[in-house]
Design an enzyme around this catalytic site. Structure first.
Site, PDB file in Angstrom:
ATOM      1  N   ARG A  72       0.859  -1.184   0.000  1.00 54.50           N
ATOM      2  CA  ARG A  72       0.000   0.000   0.000  1.00 54.50           C
ATOM      3  C   ARG A  72       0.900   1.241   0.000  1.00 54.50           C
ATOM      4  NH1 ARG A  72      -2.246   3.152   4.581  1.00 54.50           N
ATOM      5  NH2 ARG A  72      -3.625   4.656   3.595  1.00 54.50           N
ATOM      6  N   HIS A 116      -2.797  10.994   0.362  1.00 52.72           N
ATOM      7  CA  HIS A 116      -2.245  10.849   1.701  1.00 52.72           C
ATOM      8  C   HIS A 116      -1.695  12.213   2.138  1.00 52.72           C
ATOM      9  CE1 HIS A 116      -0.527   7.744   4.703  1.00 52.72           C
ATOM     10  NE2 HIS A 116      -0.358   8.952   5.239  1.00 52.72           N
ATOM     11  N   GLU A 162      -6.957   8.497   6.104  1.00 58.47           N
ATOM     12  CA  GLU A 162      -7.187   9.169   7.385  1.00 58.47           C
ATOM     13  C   GLU A 162      -7.764  10.576   7.228  1.00 58.47           C
ATOM     14  OE1 GLU A 162      -3.689   8.922   9.841  1.00 58.47           O
ATOM     15  OE2 GLU A 162      -3.769   6.747   9.943  1.00 58.47           O
ATOM     16  N   ASN A 288      -6.913   2.003   9.854  1.00 55.56           N
ATOM     17  CA  ASN A 288      -5.597   2.351  10.380  1.00 55.56           C
ATOM     18  C   ASN A 288      -5.727   2.420  11.893  1.00 55.56           C
ATOM     19  OD1 ASN A 288      -5.127   2.690   7.663  1.00 55.56           O
ATOM     20  ND2 ASN A 288      -4.407   4.797   7.809  1.00 55.56           N
ATOM     21  N   TYR A 290      -3.702   2.020  15.852  1.00 54.10           N
ATOM     22  CA  TYR A 290      -2.433   1.982  16.574  1.00 54.10           C
ATOM     23  C   TYR A 290      -2.573   1.776  18.078  1.00 54.10           C
ATOM     24  CZ  TYR A 290      -0.171   3.619  12.311  1.00 54.10           C
ATOM     25  OH  TYR A 290       0.299   3.714  11.017  1.00 54.10           O
ATOM     26  N   GLU A 362      -3.133   0.053   8.204  1.00 53.77           N
ATOM     27  CA  GLU A 362      -1.944   0.522   8.918  1.00 53.77           C
ATOM     28  C   GLU A 362      -1.977  -0.006  10.339  1.00 53.77           C
ATOM     29  OE1 GLU A 362      -0.962   4.690   9.078  1.00 53.77           O
ATOM     30  OE2 GLU A 362      -1.421   5.007   6.949  1.00 53.77           O
TER      31      GLU A 362
END
Length: 453
Positions: A72, A116, A162, A288, A290, A362
């Site tokens: 990606r 992005h 995002e 995405n 985290y 991500e």
């Protein structure tokens, strides 16, 4: 028959390519932002970055050695359309065409992201960026150029990365371009970003291109601080103000109910004609992810300092208090390592949007790595990868979530936005002096995870 699971890595053009003034590339808002004194740690720029523009073949070989089946990457809008609105740039198209061909040569499928964050400056200065529908229309034209140029070889397209960050950090918190601090602009920017995705998806489908189109939205898990109903509602509200904000309209044609109740007329509305092409405009969803935070309806007694990267934007509108467990280990980004949060997040996505496949687009870990030795012995990253990939697979195998792939962020240490080169997410170290690629311990760990699954 179970769908083949995609193991991959993710990156973005501005963070790795460099060559910002080569090959006919135009300026982006991030080029301007990085030249503004005080905006980037240590005054770092992305002018060279990882020099992926010149070293992409070497980097694709590293991916092949890692064993990934998907890559990606993002396409830089100002490299394809330097002025944001005019004619395409043949040199830019040639670069990404060569990259795609090289990936396919090594058996790696391309998963390009069309945006992005590197908005061409003319779209900001003339049209006021994402506050204008003109920018959404310009994005759809740019997307069509990419579909025509690469659609014969690309089967999975991601429109936007995002959008929450673009809208909230760029127009609400003022820490990303265009640096606005406002309580209303994020909602208008978000609205036009959603229209941009939907217009691009319409262009894709009406053009008869093979493959699928989706979006990569970010979201950290929000765990209720207690079993109280008020905290459960706070956690759900936080998720709807995060992932739901940028996903519900693309599936259902309208914003989440909790957002509509809280915001009223402050939230833009889609016209009846817009709903026709906005709803159902995703074939798959990207996530995405985290970290995890606790959510509560009242201020918590401890753990309320979530750090500057805690993703708590528009918090007054949410009416939610976020906190961490002081016992949680944290990465170099001050993000807590909570692997079970990914599993819960995937289940939430699967339950809210049934029938739509999801990819973890991500997930990764920034570790303090001041030298080669610390990079080679990145124990935190190795344990992070083991735990988070296990959580991802548990959501698929034990919970029945239609998870189709996992993309680690990221292959190379790179330009980490306002943190410059002070944060290290890569599986591969880029030696600051000459950009020599050095495989970290995490590279071997991820390679072994892929081989075992």
């Amino acid at each position: 028959m179970k769908n083949e699971f995609v193991w991959g890595v993710s990156s973005s053009a501005f963070q790795i390519e460099g060559a910002t003034s080569e090959g006919g590339r135009g300026l982006s808002t991030w080029d301007v932002y990085t030249c503004t004194p005080g905006k980037i740690l240590n005054g770092d720029t992305a002018d060279i970055a990882c020099d992926h523009y010149h070293r992409y073949r070497e980097d694709v070989k590293l991916m092949a050695e890692l064993g990934v089946t998907g890559y990606r990457f993002s396409i830089a809008w100002p490299r394809i359309v330097p002025d944001g609105v005019g004619a395409p740039n043949p040199a830019g198209i040639a670069f990404y065409s060569d990259l795609i061909d090289t990936l396919l040569e090594y058996g790696i499928q391309p998963y390009p992201t069309l945006y992005h964050w590197d908005l061409p400056v003319i779209n900001q200065f003339v049209a006021d960026g994402w506050l204008s529908r003109q920018t959404a229309e310009a994005f759809a034209r740019y997307a069509g150029i990419c579909f025509e140029a690469f659609g014969d070889r690309v089967r999975h397209w991601i429109t936007l990365n995002e959008s929450w960050c673009s809208a909230v950090i760029g127009y609400g918190l003022g820490a990303f371009p265009p640096g606005r601090r406002d309580s209303e602009q994020p909602y208008l920017a978000a609205h036009n970003l959603l229209l941009a995705h939907a217009m691009a998806a319409r262009t894709f489908r009406e053009g008869g291109f093979d493959g699928q189109i989706g979006i990569a939205n970010n979201c950290d898990w929000r765990e209720p601080l207690t079993g109280a109903e008020a905290d459960r509602q706070a956690a759900e509200r936080a998720l709807q103000f995060f992932y739901g904000w940028f996903t519900d309209p693309l599936v259902f044609g309208e914003y989440p109910e909790m957002m509509r109740e809280k915001l009223g007329c402050r939230l833009p509305e889609f016209t009846s004609d817009e709903r026709k092409f906005v709803a159902g405009s995703v074939d798959f969803l990207g996530l995405n992810h985290y970290t995890t935070l606790y959510a509560s309806a009242e201020p918590p007694a401890v753990g309320c300092d979530i750090g500057p990267n805690g993703n708590g934007g528009m918090i007054a509108d949410q009416d939610v208090f976020l906190s961490v467990d002081p016992a949680w280990v944290q990465t170099d980004m001050v993000w807590s390592i909570v692997p079970w949060g990914l599993r819960k997040m995937l289940n939430w996505v699967g339950e809210r949007y049934p029938g739509i496949p999801v990819y973890v687009t991500e997930n990764g870990c920034s570790c303090p790595e001041p030298d080669v030795e610390s990079a080679l012995n990145d124990t935190m990253r190795q344990e992070y990868l083991k735990a988070y990939t296990a959580s991802c697979l548990a959501a698929r195998d034990e919970d029945g979530v239609d998870v189709r792939g996992y993309f680690c962020w990221t292959l190379l240490d790179n330009f980490e936005w306002t943190s410059g080169y002070a944060r290290h997410f890569g599986l591969v170290r880029c030696t600051p002096s000459d950009l020599t690629r050095i495989r970290k311990g995490g590279f071997r760990t991820y390679r072994d995870i892929i081989a075992a699954n």
